[in-house]
Design an enzyme around this catalytic site. Structure first.
Site, PDB file in Angstrom:
ATOM      1  N   ALA A  75       0.848  -1.198   0.000  1.00 36.76           N
ATOM      2  CA  ALA A  75       0.000   0.000   0.000  1.00 36.76           C
ATOM      3  C   ALA A  75       0.877   1.240   0.000  1.00 36.76           C
ATOM      4  O   ALA A  75       2.046   1.200   0.384  1.00 36.76           O
ATOM      5  CB  ALA A  75      -0.907   0.020   1.229  1.00 36.76           C
ATOM      6  N   TYR A 141      -5.981   8.600   2.642  1.00 34.30           N
ATOM      7  CA  TYR A 141      -5.250   7.395   3.027  1.00 34.30           C
ATOM      8  C   TYR A 141      -6.097   6.538   3.974  1.00 34.30           C
ATOM      9  O   TYR A 141      -6.305   5.338   3.751  1.00 34.30           O
ATOM     10  CB  TYR A 141      -3.925   7.763   3.693  1.00 34.30           C
ATOM     11  CG  TYR A 141      -3.307   6.617   4.459  1.00 34.30           C
ATOM     12  CD1 TYR A 141      -2.827   5.490   3.789  1.00 34.30           C
ATOM     13  CD2 TYR A 141      -3.228   6.653   5.850  1.00 34.30           C
ATOM     14  CE1 TYR A 141      -2.280   4.426   4.487  1.00 34.30           C
ATOM     15  CE2 TYR A 141      -2.675   5.592   6.555  1.00 34.30           C
ATOM     16  CZ  TYR A 141      -2.207   4.482   5.875  1.00 34.30           C
ATOM     17  OH  TYR A 141      -1.678   3.435   6.581  1.00 34.30           O
TER      18      TYR A 141
END
Length: 324
Positions: A75, A141
Site C-alpha cells: 500500500a 489514506y
C-alpha cells in the site's frame, strides 16, 4: 505454514517475512518494488516482482502456492500525500486490494491478515480509541484503508473469507538487520535521526497549537518487532476465529516534542527543531486501546518504551550510513 506476503520488501512487510522464516515458515513475497529495492527482500524468501493489481498473475501464483494464508502490506502510506493525490491512494490501496481479494476467492485462498491503520478513526471522540469507535477518516489514506475493511466484511459474509484487520498506529524501531528507510522519508523517527547524524539541518514540527499539553500531535508508537509478532499471532488465530478486528498499540501516547526530546537523550545530539503550520488531515491525538489484541491474540508488546524504540532505531540508523 506456507505464507504469501504482499509488500514484503518494505519496512513492516519485510520484518514480518523475516520473522516468519526465523520461525521455520515458508515465505513468498510479492512486491512491485515501486517503493523498495530488490536487495531489501529478506534473504531466504521466494520473490515475485509483481503488482497486486495484476489479478491473473496473482491467481496463477496462488494456485501454484496454495498458501495457508496471505499477509497484505502492499500500500501507499503517506496521509499527507493522500490529501494531494487522493485518486492514487484509492487506486493503489483500495482497487488493487480488490484484485487480490478476487484472486483469493477464485483460488479458494481463505485466510488474510490485513495491514490496516488507526487513520480509519479520524479525529477520535475518546482516547484511548476502542475498536468500536466511530470510523470517520480525515484523509484519503485512511478512507482507502477503511474501504478495504468494508470489502473484507462482505467477502467474509458472502464468500467465507477468514480475515484479521489490524489497525495500528506509528510503527518505529528496528531489528539489528532491518530498519525504517523510505524514499523519500516522511516518518518522524528516521527524520529526527537524520538530524542527529547531520544529514538534515533540523526536524520540522507541523503544528504546535493542537489541544494537547505541549501543542504538538500525540501518537501511539509501537516497535516493529512487536507489530510483526501480532501479525503472526493473527494468522494463527484465524484457525479458530473467522473475523478479527483489533488495534495494535501501546496504549500510551507521546507528542512530537516528547519524541524529539527522547531522541536528544538517546543520541546525545541537540537536534534543532522548527515549528511549521499544521498539515491538513492530521488528528491531534491517536492512541490505541489494545485490549482486544491482548484478549484475542494473546499479544503483549515487549518494547513499549519510547526510549528503547528509539535506541533500536538509532543503532540501525548509524549502521545504515556507516560505510557511505
Amino acid at each position: 505454514m506456507n505464507v504469501l506476503v504482499t509488500g514484503g520488501a518494505g519496512y513492516i512487510g519485510g520484518t514480518v517475512a523475516a520473522l516468519l522464516m526465523e520461525q521455520g515458515h515458508t515465505v513468498t513475497i510479492v512486491d512491485s518494488l515501486v517503493h523498495a529495492k530488490a536487495n531489501e527482500v529478506p534473504k531466504g524468501a521466494n520473490f515475485v516482482e509483481a503488482d497486486i493489481a495484476d489479478r491473473p498473475r496473482l491467481e496463477s501464483l496462488l494456485n501454484e502456492m496454495k498458501p495457508d494464508g496471505v499477509l497484505h502490506f502492499a500500500a501507499l502510506i503517506e496521509a499527507g500525500d493522500s490529501m494531494r493525490v487522493p485518486e492514487v491512494y484509492f487506486r493503489n490501496n483500495t482497487a488493487s486490494t480488490l484484485s487480490l481479494l478476487e484472486a483469493m476467492h477464485a483460488t479458494g485462498t481463505q485466510n488474510l491478515v490485513f495491514s490496516s491503520t488507526a487513520a480509519v478513526y479520524g479525529e477520535p471522540e475518546a482516547v484511548p480509541i476502542p475498536e468500536t469507535a466511530r470510523l470517520a477518516p480525515t484523509n484519503p489514506y485512511g478512507e482507502s484503508k477503511l474501504l478495504v475493511e468494508y470489502m473484507l466484511k462482505w467477502f467474509h459474509q458472502l464468500h467465507g473469507l477468514r480475515y484479521a484487520s489490524l489497525r495500528y498506529f506509528n510503527v518505529a524501531g528496528a531489528l539489528p538487520h532491518r530498519g525504517e528507510a523510505h524514499e523519500p522519508e516522511t516518518h518522524i523517527i528516521p527524520l529526527i535521526l537524520d538530524v542527529a547524524l547531520g544529514r538534515r539541518d533540523k526536524i520540522l514540527i507541523y503544528g504546535d497549537d493542537y489541544d494537547t499539553p505541549d501543542g504538538s500531535c500525540i501518537r501511539d508508537y509501537i516497535h516493529v518487532a512487536d507489530l510483526a509478532d501480532a501479525h503472526i499471532l493473527a494468522l494463527d488465530a484465524l484457525k479458530r476465529e473467522s473475523r478479527i478486528i483489533c488495534n495494535l498499540g501501546n496504549g500510551t501516547g507521546f507528542s512530537v516534542k516528547e519524541v524529539i526530546e527522547a531522541a536528544r537523550k538517546v543520541t546525545g545530539k541537540p537536534i534543532p527543531a522548527e515549528i511549521k503550520p499544521r498539515r491538513a488531515g492530521d488528528p491531534a491525538r491517536l492512541v490505541a486501546s489494545a485490549e482486544e489484541a491482548r484478549r484475542i491474540l494473546g499479544w503483549v508488546p515487549k518494547t513499549p518504551e519510547i526510549d528503547r524504540i528509539l535506541e533500536s532505531a538509532w543503532q540501525w540508523h548509524q549502521q545504515r550510513y556507516a560505510n557511505r
